[in-house]
Every structure is written in C-alpha cells, then in structure tokens.
Design a protein around this motif. Structure first.
Motif, PDB file in Angstrom:
ATOM      1  N   THR A  93       0.464   2.135   1.704  1.00 46.87           N
ATOM      2  CA  THR A  93      -0.464   1.006   1.814  1.00 46.87           C
ATOM      3  C   THR A  93       0.146  -0.209   2.494  1.00 46.87           C
ATOM      4  N   SER A  94       1.475  -0.224   2.656  1.00 46.09           N
ATOM      5  CA  SER A  94       2.135  -1.337   3.343  1.00 46.09           C
ATOM      6  C   SER A  94       3.377  -0.815   4.040  1.00 46.09           C
ATOM      7  N   THR A  95       3.879  -1.575   4.990  1.00 46.02           N
ATOM      8  CA  THR A  95       5.069  -1.161   5.722  1.00 46.02           C
ATOM      9  C   THR A  95       6.241  -0.996   4.767  1.00 46.02           C
ATOM     10  N   PRO A 147       1.399   1.053   7.440  1.00 48.60           N
ATOM     11  CA  PRO A 147       0.282   1.411   6.544  1.00 48.60           C
ATOM     12  C   PRO A 147      -0.588   2.504   7.148  1.00 48.60           C
ATOM     13  N   ARG A 169      -3.415  -9.089  -3.705  1.00 44.03           N
ATOM     14  CA  ARG A 169      -2.421  -8.139  -3.205  1.00 44.03           C
ATOM     15  C   ARG A 169      -1.045  -8.495  -3.764  1.00 44.03           C
ATOM     16  N   PHE A 190       4.661  -6.748  -1.689  1.00 37.90           N
ATOM     17  CA  PHE A 190       4.323  -5.939  -0.511  1.00 37.90           C
ATOM     18  C   PHE A 190       4.494  -6.719   0.788  1.00 37.90           C
ATOM     19  N   GLN A 191       4.460  -8.035   0.717  1.00 32.92           N
ATOM     20  CA  GLN A 191       4.631  -8.844   1.914  1.00 32.92           C
ATOM     21  C   GLN A 191       6.095  -8.962   2.323  1.00 32.92           C
ATOM     22  N   ARG A 250       2.545   1.287  -3.267  1.00 34.76           N
ATOM     23  CA  ARG A 250       2.874   1.475  -1.849  1.00 34.76           C
ATOM     24  C   ARG A 250       2.629   2.914  -1.409  1.00 34.76           C
TER      25      ARG A 250
END
Length: 343
Positions: free
Chosen positions: A276-278, A306, A38, A42-43, A260
């Motif tokens: 796909t992510s916050t 997400p 990943r 994105f984190q 994203r």
C-alpha cells in the motif's frame, strides 16, 4: 504557515518479529499516529521504527509518553523536539529516531520540522523530512485521542500463542523461536475443557502441521464455546521460520487498511505481492525435499511502489513442497506455492 487542519487519530500497529537468517527481530505492538486517515509511519518510506506508545513499556513510562505528547511535560530534546518514532529494538537515540517540533498555537497543536536525529541536536538541512508536515490539529480532537489512553496503556495485545499438537514434533522449536522474539508460547495437546479465563490469555492458537480436521474443528469449537475471539493458524509445514511468520501475521492487530503488505500469492511462474506504500520487501522461499529437509532461498530484496507486483521466482527454489514468506516493515505474509496454475 500550516493554515489547513489535518485530522489526528491513533490506531493499533505492529512491528512484526521474525526468525531471520543469522538473527531475529523482536515483535512490538504500538499505537501509530493516523494523520488524515493514513499512518504517519507510511510517509517515512521503509523506516523500521515504533511510536513511543508501545504496549510493552511499563505503565508509568507509557503515561509519561502520553502526557509529553499532550505538552504537559517539557520537551525531552532541545528546540521543543519530541520523539515521534524510535528504534524498535533498544529505543536509543543513538540508533536514530524521527523527531518533530510539537507546540501549541492557541487551542490548536502543530507538528512541524520533522527530522532524522541521532544526536542531541537535529540538523534540519541535512536530515530533515522536508516533504512531511507541518500538520495543524484541532486541539480538542488531538487531546481527546491521547487523553483516552490515560486510563491505561495500549489495549492488551495478548501477545501469546497457544500451540496445539504433538510436543515431540516441531512445536518445542517453534515455541523457543517465538519466545526469542518476545512472543509467549505454550504447548498443549488440545483446548477442550480449558477454562475460558485461561483461553483469554491468547491472541492466537496455532495447530501443528499434519493435525487432522477433526482435531482442528475441536479447537475452534472450544474457543467458540468459551466466547473467546482468537486468530487461528493452520501451520503450512513443519518449518520454524515459516510458522513464526504465520503466527506473527495472526497477531497483527493493525486494521487491514493500514498495513503495508496486503497480498501474497504464488505459483510456479512467480509471486504476486501487493503493498500500500513504497517500502522494501524481502521474499524468502522454504522448500521441503523428499527427506523432509528444509532448503532456504532468498529470492527478492528490493523497494516496491504501491500496487500489485509480479515477481519472478527461481524454479529450482519453489519446486515440490515450497512456501514463500514476504516481509516489509511491520508486516509479514506466508503462502504455499501452488503448482500447475502459472499465469
């Protein structure tokens, strides 16, 4: 600490440029760090940043960045800290950067103590990313991924688009807007007879709105006969910010599973947006009235979790010939609003 191993890899990523209300943001292509399959970016929630492995930096600087991550050069910041993501506009530490301590542990490589940093020294208590890392990478896997880049920089993103159609229409304004955000653009009446070497310069070809199907087919045939893979953009409407968004999406080289913003559809009842992510998402409507004048409406600006989200739309903003552009960090999508098919 950090006993379990984490996989390490690299993948193409894009920070989409765009013509925005009152300004613009530059298009950047870079290689992102893939941690356990990943993107690490994105984190970091809605961070607008790029890694040091950008395709548009000079080769010597790119090589120096790779060797730095390989720990062949001293850490550029105190405490053994390295820049992992920086400002996509100026790359100045004063604008803010994500840094981490990178060190060897035997044959392994460890990334730890991630922090947001704007000065020479990081304040982990105030600005540390306490939920990220530490990561332990197999040394062989880590070095193999980075060493493979030393034969050159990031793969050629072909950040250039061929615009086909009537020069007197919207194309000159579109070309100027694309050049403003760092995307090269050339205008031509057609692609037939153009040598393959010239066609290979382009990552996308955009056909002006209103172009007939026969002309569009001829463009596709020209690239197919030259065996040049290229992204094709059929312009939705003669609206420059809308067309810029379409071109930016076409030039996005990142794998679909590592984006994203992955879905956008709209009808008279609302818009369906999938992420796909916050991340923070903005939604802008463009509408053409009966005199072909463009009306712009900012419809949504907020953080989405997400998944798929149904967003209500102002009926006045999307009546008639209307289009939506959704943006989040690194991704942009555009769509026409379908009427008569509300959920």
């Amino acid at each position: 600490m950090c006993a379990e191993y984490t996989t390490f890899g690299l993948a193409p990523a894009t920070r989409a440029g765009g013509v925005l209300n009152g300004g613009y943001q530059v298009h950047r292509d870079f290689l992102d760090f893939i941690v356990d399959g990943r993107p690490l970016l994105f984190q970091l929630s809605d961070l607008d940043a790029v890694s040091p492995l950008a395709s548009d930096v000079p080769p010597a600087i790119f090589t120096a960045q790779v060797r730095s991550l390989l720990l062949e050069n001293p850490a550029p910041l105190p405490g053994g800290r390295y820049v992992v993501y920086g400002c996509p506009e100026c790359e100045d530490l004063a604008c803010g950067a994500v840094t981490a301590v990178i060190r060897r542990d035997g044959e392994d490589v460890i990334w730890r103590d991630f922090a947001w940093q704007t000065e020479e020294h990081a304040d982990l208590e105030r600005n540390g990313y306490h939920g990220i890392g530490p990561f332990r990478f197999h040394g062989g896997e880590y070095r193999t991924a980075l060493t493979a880049l030393l034969g050159g920089s990031a793969a050629d993103p072909r950040r250039r688009v061929l615009l086909l159609g009537d020069r007197a229409a919207v194309l000159p304004r579109l070309a100027a807007a694309l050049r403003t955000i760092g995307v090269g653009a050339d205008i031509a009446p057609g692609a037939a007879g153009v040598p393959a070497d010239e066609l290979r310069r382009y990552g996308a070809v955009a056909v002006a709105p209103g172009t007939g199907e026969r002309e569009r087919a001829a463009v596709r045939r020209a690239f197919e006969q030259a065996r040049v893979p290229v992204a094709h953009v059929d312009g939705l409407a003669p609206i420059v910010p809308l067309l810029v968004a379409q071109v930016e999406h076409a030039l996005d080289r990142s794998p679909a599973g590592q984006r994203r913003l992955t879905g956008l559809t709209a009808d008279g009842g609302g818009a369906d947006v999938e992420v796909t992510s916050t991340c923070r998402v903005t939604l802008t409507a463009y509408r053409l009235d009966r005199l072909s004048r463009t009306h712009t409406h900012d419809l949504f600006d907020g953080v989405l979790e997400p998944g798929r989200h149904r967003l209500a739309l102002d009926p006045k903003a999307v009546k008639g010939r209307s289009y939506l552009v959704a943006r989040t960090t690194g991704s942009v999508l555009a769509t026409a609003v379908a009427h008569g098919t509300a959920h």
